[in-house]
Design a protein around this motif. Sequence first.
Motif, PDB file in Angstrom:
ATOM      1  N   ALA A   1       0.823  -1.207   0.000  1.00 30.87           N
ATOM      2  CA  ALA A   1       0.000   0.000   0.000  1.00 30.87           C
ATOM      3  C   ALA A   1       0.855   1.254   0.000  1.00 30.87           C
ATOM      4  CB  ALA A   1      -0.934  -0.017   1.211  1.00 30.87           C
ATOM      5  N   GLU A   2       1.923   1.252   0.778  1.00 33.14           N
ATOM      6  CA  GLU A   2       2.791   2.423   0.840  1.00 33.14           C
ATOM      7  C   GLU A   2       3.503   2.643  -0.497  1.00 33.14           C
ATOM      8  OE1 GLU A   2       4.733   5.750   1.801  1.00 33.14           O
ATOM      9  OE2 GLU A   2       3.043   4.823   2.864  1.00 33.14           O
ATOM     10  N   ARG A   3       3.884   1.557  -1.159  1.00 30.28           N
ATOM     11  CA  ARG A   3       4.523   1.689  -2.479  1.00 30.28           C
ATOM     12  C   ARG A   3       3.552   2.315  -3.482  1.00 30.28           C
ATOM     13  NH1 ARG A   3       4.748  -1.744  -7.004  1.00 30.28           N
ATOM     14  NH2 ARG A   3       6.595  -1.437  -8.308  1.00 30.28           N
ATOM     15  N   ALA A   4       2.292   1.867  -3.437  1.00 28.84           N
ATOM     16  CA  ALA A   4       1.291   2.439  -4.333  1.00 28.84           C
ATOM     17  C   ALA A   4       1.081   3.918  -4.026  1.00 28.84           C
ATOM     18  CB  ALA A   4      -0.019   1.676  -4.215  1.00 28.84           C
ATOM     19  N   ARG A   5       1.029   4.251  -2.725  1.00 27.63           N
ATOM     20  CA  ARG A   5       0.836   5.655  -2.346  1.00 27.63           C
ATOM     21  C   ARG A   5       1.980   6.523  -2.867  1.00 27.63           C
ATOM     22  NH1 ARG A   5       2.540   9.504   0.214  1.00 27.63           N
ATOM     23  NH2 ARG A   5       4.371   8.295   0.831  1.00 27.63           N
ATOM     24  N   ALA A   6       3.202   6.013  -2.756  1.00 32.48           N
ATOM     25  CA  ALA A   6       4.356   6.771  -3.219  1.00 32.48           C
ATOM     26  C   ALA A   6       4.301   6.990  -4.738  1.00 32.48           C
ATOM     27  CB  ALA A   6       5.651   6.044  -2.827  1.00 32.48           C
ATOM     28  N   GLN A   7       3.888   5.961  -5.480  1.00 33.21           N
ATOM     29  CA  GLN A   7       3.756   6.129  -6.931  1.00 33.21           C
ATOM     30  C   GLN A   7       2.704   7.180  -7.266  1.00 33.21           C
ATOM     31  OE1 GLN A   7       4.548   2.991  -9.957  1.00 33.21           O
ATOM     32  NE2 GLN A   7       3.742   1.634  -8.369  1.00 33.21           N
ATOM     33  N   LEU A   8       1.607   7.165  -6.536  1.00 39.25           N
ATOM     34  CA  LEU A   8       0.542   8.135  -6.772  1.00 39.25           C
ATOM     35  C   LEU A   8       1.012   9.554  -6.463  1.00 39.25           C
ATOM     36  CD1 LEU A   8      -2.327   6.032  -5.212  1.00 39.25           C
ATOM     37  CD2 LEU A   8      -2.190   6.712  -7.618  1.00 39.25           C
ATOM     38  N   GLU A   9       1.735   9.708  -5.360  1.00 37.33           N
ATOM     39  CA  GLU A   9       2.293  11.023  -5.034  1.00 37.33           C
ATOM     40  C   GLU A   9       3.250  11.478  -6.124  1.00 37.33           C
ATOM     41  OE1 GLU A   9       1.683  13.142  -2.733  1.00 37.33           O
ATOM     42  OE2 GLU A   9       0.753  12.119  -1.034  1.00 37.33           O
ATOM     43  N   GLY A  10       4.029  10.524  -6.660  1.00 32.19           N
ATOM     44  CA  GLY A  10       4.939  10.862  -7.737  1.00 32.19           C
ATOM     45  C   GLY A  10       4.234  11.328  -9.001  1.00 32.19           C
ATOM     46  N   LEU A  11       3.046  10.809  -9.225  1.00 29.26           N
ATOM     47  CA  LEU A  11       2.250  11.238 -10.373  1.00 29.26           C
ATOM     48  C   LEU A  11       1.661  12.629 -10.179  1.00 29.26           C
ATOM     49  CD1 LEU A  11       0.280   7.943 -11.117  1.00 29.26           C
ATOM     50  CD2 LEU A  11       2.017   8.991 -12.591  1.00 29.26           C
ATOM     51  N   GLY A  12       1.483  13.022  -8.921  1.00 25.58           N
ATOM     52  CA  GLY A  12       0.891  14.325  -8.638  1.00 25.58           C
ATOM     53  C   GLY A  12      -0.448  14.271  -7.938  1.00 25.58           C
ATOM     54  N   ALA A  13      -0.855  13.085  -7.468  1.00 26.93           N
ATOM     55  CA  ALA A  13      -2.111  12.950  -6.742  1.00 26.93           C
ATOM     56  C   ALA A  13      -1.866  13.105  -5.243  1.00 26.93           C
ATOM     57  CB  ALA A  13      -2.743  11.590  -7.021  1.00 26.93           C
ATOM     58  N   ALA A  14      -2.852  13.632  -4.546  1.00 31.63           N
ATOM     59  CA  ALA A  14      -2.805  13.689  -3.083  1.00 31.63           C
ATOM     60  C   ALA A  14      -3.284  12.347  -2.561  1.00 31.63           C
ATOM     61  CB  ALA A  14      -3.689  14.819  -2.576  1.00 31.63           C
ATOM     62  N   ALA A  15      -2.355  11.488  -2.155  1.00 32.38           N
ATOM     63  CA  ALA A  15      -2.686  10.084  -1.871  1.00 32.38           C
ATOM     64  C   ALA A  15      -2.523   9.753  -0.395  1.00 32.38           C
ATOM     65  CB  ALA A  15      -1.800   9.163  -2.704  1.00 32.38           C
ATOM     66  N   VAL A  16      -3.432   8.885   0.086  1.00 32.48           N
ATOM     67  CA  VAL A  16      -3.358   8.397   1.457  1.00 32.48           C
ATOM     68  C   VAL A  16      -3.621   6.903   1.460  1.00 32.48           C
ATOM     69  CG1 VAL A  16      -4.099  10.580   2.489  1.00 32.48           C
ATOM     70  CG2 VAL A  16      -5.806   8.841   1.890  1.00 32.48           C
ATOM     71  N   VAL A  17      -3.174   6.231   2.517  1.00 29.85           N
ATOM     72  CA  VAL A  17      -3.467   4.817   2.740  1.00 29.85           C
ATOM     73  C   VAL A  17      -4.537   4.723   3.826  1.00 29.85           C
ATOM     74  CG1 VAL A  17      -2.572   2.595   3.531  1.00 29.85           C
ATOM     75  CG2 VAL A  17      -1.162   4.053   2.068  1.00 29.85           C
ATOM     76  N   ARG A  18      -5.580   3.935   3.562  1.00 29.15           N
ATOM     77  CA  ARG A  18      -6.618   3.686   4.556  1.00 29.15           C
ATOM     78  C   ARG A  18      -6.601   2.203   4.927  1.00 29.15           C
ATOM     79  NH1 ARG A  18     -11.057   7.321   4.788  1.00 29.15           N
ATOM     80  NH2 ARG A  18     -10.224   9.423   4.485  1.00 29.15           N
ATOM     81  N   ALA A  19      -6.269   1.897   6.172  1.00 34.20           N
ATOM     82  CA  ALA A  19      -6.316   0.516   6.646  1.00 34.20           C
ATOM     83  C   ALA A  19      -7.739   0.204   7.104  1.00 34.20           C
ATOM     84  CB  ALA A  19      -5.333   0.319   7.793  1.00 34.20           C
ATOM     85  N   VAL A  20      -8.247  -0.957   6.713  1.00 31.84           N
ATOM     86  CA  VAL A  20      -9.597  -1.357   7.086  1.00 31.84           C
ATOM     87  C   VAL A  20      -9.549  -2.715   7.781  1.00 31.84           C
ATOM     88  CG1 VAL A  20     -10.668  -0.071   5.198  1.00 31.84           C
ATOM     89  CG2 VAL A  20     -10.054  -2.482   4.852  1.00 31.84           C
ATOM     90  N   VAL A  21     -10.596  -2.984   8.545  1.00 31.83           N
ATOM     91  CA  VAL A  21     -10.733  -4.269   9.223  1.00 31.83           C
ATOM     92  C   VAL A  21     -11.750  -5.096   8.452  1.00 31.83           C
ATOM     93  CG1 VAL A  21     -11.411  -5.442  11.342  1.00 31.83           C
ATOM     94  CG2 VAL A  21     -10.174  -3.265  11.461  1.00 31.83           C
ATOM     95  N   VAL A  22     -11.348  -6.271   8.012  1.00 33.06           N
ATOM     96  CA  VAL A  22     -12.223  -7.164   7.260  1.00 33.06           C
ATOM     97  C   VAL A  22     -12.843  -8.165   8.223  1.00 33.06           C
ATOM     98  CG1 VAL A  22     -12.364  -8.850   5.402  1.00 33.06           C
ATOM     99  CG2 VAL A  22     -10.830  -6.880   5.187  1.00 33.06           C
ATOM    100  N   GLY A  23     -14.171  -8.144   8.320  1.00 30.01           N
ATOM    101  CA  GLY A  23     -14.859  -9.008   9.263  1.00 30.01           C
ATOM    102  C   GLY A  23     -15.067 -10.418   8.742  1.00 30.01           C
ATOM    103  N   ASN A  24     -15.724 -11.229   9.534  1.00 28.83           N
ATOM    104  CA  ASN A  24     -16.040 -12.615   9.180  1.00 28.83           C
ATOM    105  C   ASN A  24     -17.535 -12.734   8.882  1.00 28.83           C
ATOM    106  OD1 ASN A  24     -13.377 -13.620   9.630  1.00 28.83           O
ATOM    107  ND2 ASN A  24     -13.775 -13.525  11.833  1.00 28.83           N
TER     108      ASN A  24
END
Length: 320
Positions: free
Chosen positions: A67-90
Amino acid sequence: MKVPPAVADVRRALRQGVPDVGSVPVLVACSGGADSLALAAAAVAVCAEVHAVVVDHGLQDGSGEVAERARAQLEGLGAAAVVRAVVVGNGPDGPEGEARRARYAALREASDGLGGAPVLLGHTLDDQAETVLLGLGRGSGARSLAGMRTWDPPWCRPLLGVRRTTTRQACAEAGLEPWEDPHNDDPHYTRVRLRHEVLPLLEEVLAGGVAPALARTAAQLADDDAALTALAEDVRRAAEDDDGGLATPVVGKEPAAVRRRVLRAWLTAQGARGWDEAQLRAVDGLIARWRGQGPPSLPGGLEVIRTRGRLIVRSARPGT
């Protein structure tokens, strides 16, 4: 400088698919894969303001680093990017369905934070073809076979006419390195087997063109469904009274395709959830095949009764 052909194709699809492109902020949902990465790059090129969210489901080892690698690529493109961690239930839909639920909730929250900005999703023509095949295999109706909509606020899927090969080529032309999700090759997932086994076999047997044909089928059915749904909404408004009852003489004049759409919308408005096709047809029977039969049961302890020419949703009586 001339724009490379695949990059140009993705940008063209985005311009055609996003309302008011170039004048409104957009939010790109990006996993770091080729489809969403190519879409994000196109958005930065043609949209006024680009935000991006990378959802970390935490289901794979090293997902945070991906996720952090993807965020860095997006920032490099010029997008304001964030990572959102979610909890996946059962939940009842399994890890895949619960992950989707958590992902869409996070994206909707991010969209709301931007004033309802369109959320760009990287689904392609190939994804649409797989969706139609899944619907066929499950015996779904026209609404399911219509596949994914290009614009279903806040969700926007501008690449439904673009092949996966094009998004991969667009990434290569732009010097981007997409992430290869190992789940995309895991045969435990039905969609993966459709992608790698069923569709290639159909292409061979039917001499090619299957995925575009399935996507065209979805588009045609989407047009039909939109017309029938609009008609059904007019009927529901005419038939529903201030207490939430539904006048059976008004709905009963309509053909089955309209009648059942009326009932779907009405049941949802009355708080019913999770019914299946057999239960819907039982409710329809209170209108189309009225014989004084008992009230059909719905999930959540609800039932539908017919009284004095009206349908009413109520809590089921004990013993029914």
